[in-house]
Design an enzyme around this catalytic site. Structure first.
Site, PDB file in Angstrom:
ATOM      1  N   GLY A   3       0.805  -1.210   0.000  1.00  0.00           N
ATOM      2  CA  GLY A   3       0.000   0.000   0.000  1.00  0.00           C
ATOM      3  C   GLY A   3       0.842   1.266   0.000  1.00  0.00           C
ATOM      4  O   GLY A   3       0.516   2.244  -0.694  1.00  0.00           O
ATOM      5  N   SER A   4       1.916   1.277   0.743  1.00  0.00           N
ATOM      6  CA  SER A   4       2.744   2.482   0.834  1.00  0.00           C
ATOM      7  C   SER A   4       3.325   2.843  -0.531  1.00  0.00           C
ATOM      8  O   SER A   4       3.289   4.008  -0.943  1.00  0.00           O
ATOM      9  CB  SER A   4       3.888   2.280   1.837  1.00  0.00           C
ATOM     10  OG  SER A   4       3.373   2.029   3.123  1.00  0.00           O
ATOM     11  N   GLN A  37      -7.799  -0.104   3.419  1.00  0.00           N
ATOM     12  CA  GLN A  37      -8.688  -0.700   4.428  1.00  0.00           C
ATOM     13  C   GLN A  37     -10.040  -1.109   3.835  1.00  0.00           C
ATOM     14  O   GLN A  37     -10.837  -1.751   4.521  1.00  0.00           O
ATOM     15  CB  GLN A  37      -8.928   0.290   5.573  1.00  0.00           C
ATOM     16  CG  GLN A  37      -7.702   0.588   6.414  1.00  0.00           C
ATOM     17  CD  GLN A  37      -7.272  -0.584   7.294  1.00  0.00           C
ATOM     18  OE1 GLN A  37      -8.074  -1.440   7.656  1.00  0.00           O
ATOM     19  NE2 GLN A  37      -6.000  -0.616   7.646  1.00  0.00           N
ATOM     20  N   SER A  97      -3.476  -3.145  -0.545  1.00  0.00           N
ATOM     21  CA  SER A  97      -2.391  -3.931   0.035  1.00  0.00           C
ATOM     22  C   SER A  97      -2.890  -5.306   0.435  1.00  0.00           C
ATOM     23  O   SER A  97      -3.905  -5.438   1.125  1.00  0.00           O
ATOM     24  CB  SER A  97      -1.843  -3.201   1.261  1.00  0.00           C
ATOM     25  OG  SER A  97      -0.895  -4.016   1.918  1.00  0.00           O
ATOM     26  N   HIS A 106      -1.809  -7.662   2.542  1.00  0.00           N
ATOM     27  CA  HIS A 106      -1.827  -8.172   3.929  1.00  0.00           C
ATOM     28  C   HIS A 106      -2.975  -7.610   4.761  1.00  0.00           C
ATOM     29  O   HIS A 106      -3.171  -8.023   5.906  1.00  0.00           O
ATOM     30  CB  HIS A 106      -0.470  -7.973   4.610  1.00  0.00           C
ATOM     31  CG  HIS A 106      -0.151  -6.578   5.061  1.00  0.00           C
ATOM     32  ND1 HIS A 106      -0.279  -6.187   6.370  1.00  0.00           N
ATOM     33  CD2 HIS A 106       0.317  -5.504   4.399  1.00  0.00           C
ATOM     34  CE1 HIS A 106       0.101  -4.924   6.490  1.00  0.00           C
ATOM     35  NE2 HIS A 106       0.465  -4.484   5.298  1.00  0.00           N
ATOM     36  N   CYS A 134       2.273   2.378  12.996  1.00  0.00           N
ATOM     37  CA  CYS A 134       3.418   3.206  12.630  1.00  0.00           C
ATOM     38  C   CYS A 134       3.738   4.203  13.733  1.00  0.00           C
ATOM     39  O   CYS A 134       4.858   4.659  13.856  1.00  0.00           O
ATOM     40  CB  CYS A 134       3.128   3.964  11.345  1.00  0.00           C
ATOM     41  SG  CYS A 134       2.130   3.037  10.214  1.00  0.00           S
TER      42      CYS A 134
HETATM   43  C1  PLP Z   1      -1.621  -0.514   5.990  1.00  0.00           C
HETATM   44  C2  PLP Z   1      -1.975   0.707   5.285  1.00  0.00           C
HETATM   45  C3  PLP Z   1      -1.107   1.281   4.330  1.00  0.00           C
HETATM   46  C4  PLP Z   1       0.258   0.725   4.059  1.00  0.00           C
HETATM   47  O1  PLP Z   1       0.214  -0.516   3.390  1.00  0.00           O
HETATM   48  P1  PLP Z   1       1.518  -1.431   3.385  1.00  0.00           P
HETATM   49  O2  PLP Z   1       1.180  -2.542   2.447  1.00  0.00           O
HETATM   50  O3  PLP Z   1       1.716  -1.898   4.789  1.00  0.00           O
HETATM   51  O4  PLP Z   1       2.629  -0.591   2.887  1.00  0.00           O
HETATM   52  C5  PLP Z   1      -1.522   2.411   3.667  1.00  0.00           C
HETATM   53  N1  PLP Z   1      -2.724   2.964   3.898  1.00  0.00           N
HETATM   54  C6  PLP Z   1      -3.585   2.446   4.802  1.00  0.00           C
HETATM   55  C7  PLP Z   1      -4.916   3.086   4.992  1.00  0.00           C
HETATM   56  C8  PLP Z   1      -3.239   1.310   5.522  1.00  0.00           C
HETATM   57  O5  PLP Z   1      -4.095   0.808   6.415  1.00  0.00           O
END
Ligand code: PLP
Length: 394
Positions: free
Chosen positions: A69-70, A178, A198, A200, A323
């Site tokens: 996601g990042s 999410q 993302s 996971h 985080c």
């Molecule tokens: C977890 C999350 C991310 C980051 O995703 P990663 O795959 O861990 O880099 C970004 N935005 C939101 C809203 C998240 O919950």
């Protein structure tokens, strides 16, 4: 053990584990290789792209695999910013309660000469579409608003915001990490140009995700090298992770209709139970929220102590986002919805999975009640509140 931190990460589903194992053991070829083993891997990759695209209503050519996601957030925002700059437009609209992957990217862009407007989030944790409309200027190149907040679970009026952006011809990105696999969504109906997800967060593996970019939106590379992913993201593809992500998403998305009422009922049972604790408050709107999200503030306690004592009772939860845990700064999300520092410190997020039972929920309610009472019994802040030295806020 009761795992109630699904917003931080989820357990990989059996289907995802099987898909990953099968690729690792049997289809270890490089998708860029021309012989059979490589072409089999390529086929797995393209099947996964098709599956992911179908779930969000996109064309497979609009899906780019990322490390999560990042990365997808960074690439989406950087791409829109680069397109804007070319056209002389350097204003970006976002909100104060985005994930740090968005906020920190915007901060970097600010240093590079972009003008950033961060909209206030209201006490209910919802962004108002009219305020997005009012913030848009002639030099706005991007609006980025998250689909559902990772801390308080509030679901934003994405379709209305998307419509406003498209009326004005402005690119619209949504961090849907999410939301994807948890609530139904369709990028075309929602007028979304760029969307991050993302694996996971929906029972897939960590370190893999995807970026949806509407056909015609030119992406900027974050990683230079080979011509993978249509030349927009170099590096040999994470085929096992991508196959597992697709398997997880197909399953999660397929179960939304069945799981949502069950999860929402457990969520509401938990909310009712925790409300019985004096001087507590639910964070975020009660109905416009993810079916598994519960987030409370309790006056007179520290979220960190609460977490550790709950862990002793076998309950895994979170205080703010992963985080920021470990730092003593209160959550920027809770501050954004107007919670004062002292109150924001005493927060607890419980993000439920489909596996929890009513008995588990009742055990959580009892445990949180006991721990909050215990912590308050020797809290100097609580003593001041109870003696009237300081006024109660909640
Ligand atoms: C977890 C999350 C991310 C980051 O995703 P990663 O795959 O861990 O880099 C970004 N935005 C939101 C809203 C998240 O919950």
């Amino acid at each position: 053990m009761i795992y109630a931190d699904n917003a931080a990460t989820t357990r990989m589903s059996d289907a995802a584990v099987q898909a990953m194992l099968s690729v690792i053991q049997q289809n270890y070829g490089n998708p860029s290789s021309l012989y059979t083993l490589g072409q089999q891997a390529k086929e797995i990759l393209e099947d996964a792209r098709q599956a992911v695209a179908e779930v969000i209503g996109a064309d497979p050519r609009e899906i780019l695999f990322t490390s999560g996601g990042s990365e997808a957030d960074n690439q989406a925002i950087r791409s829109a910013a680069a397109l804007g700059k070319k056209a002389g437009k350097t204003h970006i609209v976002s909100t104060a309660f985005e994930h740090h992957a968005v906020l920190h990217t915007l901060e970097k862009l600010k240093g590079e000469g972009f003008d950033i407007t961060l909209l206030d989030v209201h006490e209910d944790g919802l962004v108002r579409p009219e305020e997005v409309r009012a913030a848009i200027r002639d030099d706005t190149c991007l609006v980025t608003v998250m689909y559902a907040n990772n801390e308080i679970g509030t679901i934003q009026p994405i379709r209305e915001i998307g419509e406003i952006c498209h009326e004005r011809g402005i690119l619209f990105h949504t961090d849907a990490v999410q939301a994807v696999g948890h609530i139904p969504l369709n990028v075309k109906d929602d007028h979304v140009d760029l969307l991050s997800a993302s694996a996971h967060k929906f029972h897939g593996p960590k370190g893999v995700g995807f970026l949806y970019a509407r056909k015609g939106v030119r992406l900027t590379n974050l990683i230079e090298g080979g011509a993978q992913e249509n030349g927009k993201r170099a590096g040999t593809e994470n085929v096992p992770g991508i196959a597992a992500m697709a398997a997880a998403l197909k399953e999660s998305a397929g179960k939304i209709a069945q799981n949502t009422p069950i999860l929402a009922e457990r969520r509401d049972r938990l909310i009712r139970g925790l409300r019985q604790i004096p001087h507590s408050a639910l964070n975020g709107d009660e109905t416009q929220r993810l079916p598994g999200n519960v987030n409370f503030c309790f006056e007179g306690i520290e979220g960190e102590s609460l977490l550790l004592l709950l862990d002793d009772k076998g309950i895994e939860a979170s205080s703010g986002s992963a985080c920021t845990s470990g730092s003593l700064d209160p959550s920027h999300v809770l501050l954004a919805i107007g919670r004062v520092h002292d109150v924001a410190h005493g927060s607890l997020r419980l993000s439920l999975g489909e596996d929890l039972t009513d008995a588990d929920i009742d055990y959580i309610i009892q445990s949180v009640t006991d721990v909050v009472t215990y912590l308050r019994s020797f809290s100097p802040i609580w003593r001041d509140l109870e003696s009237g030295k300081k006024p109660h806020i909640l």
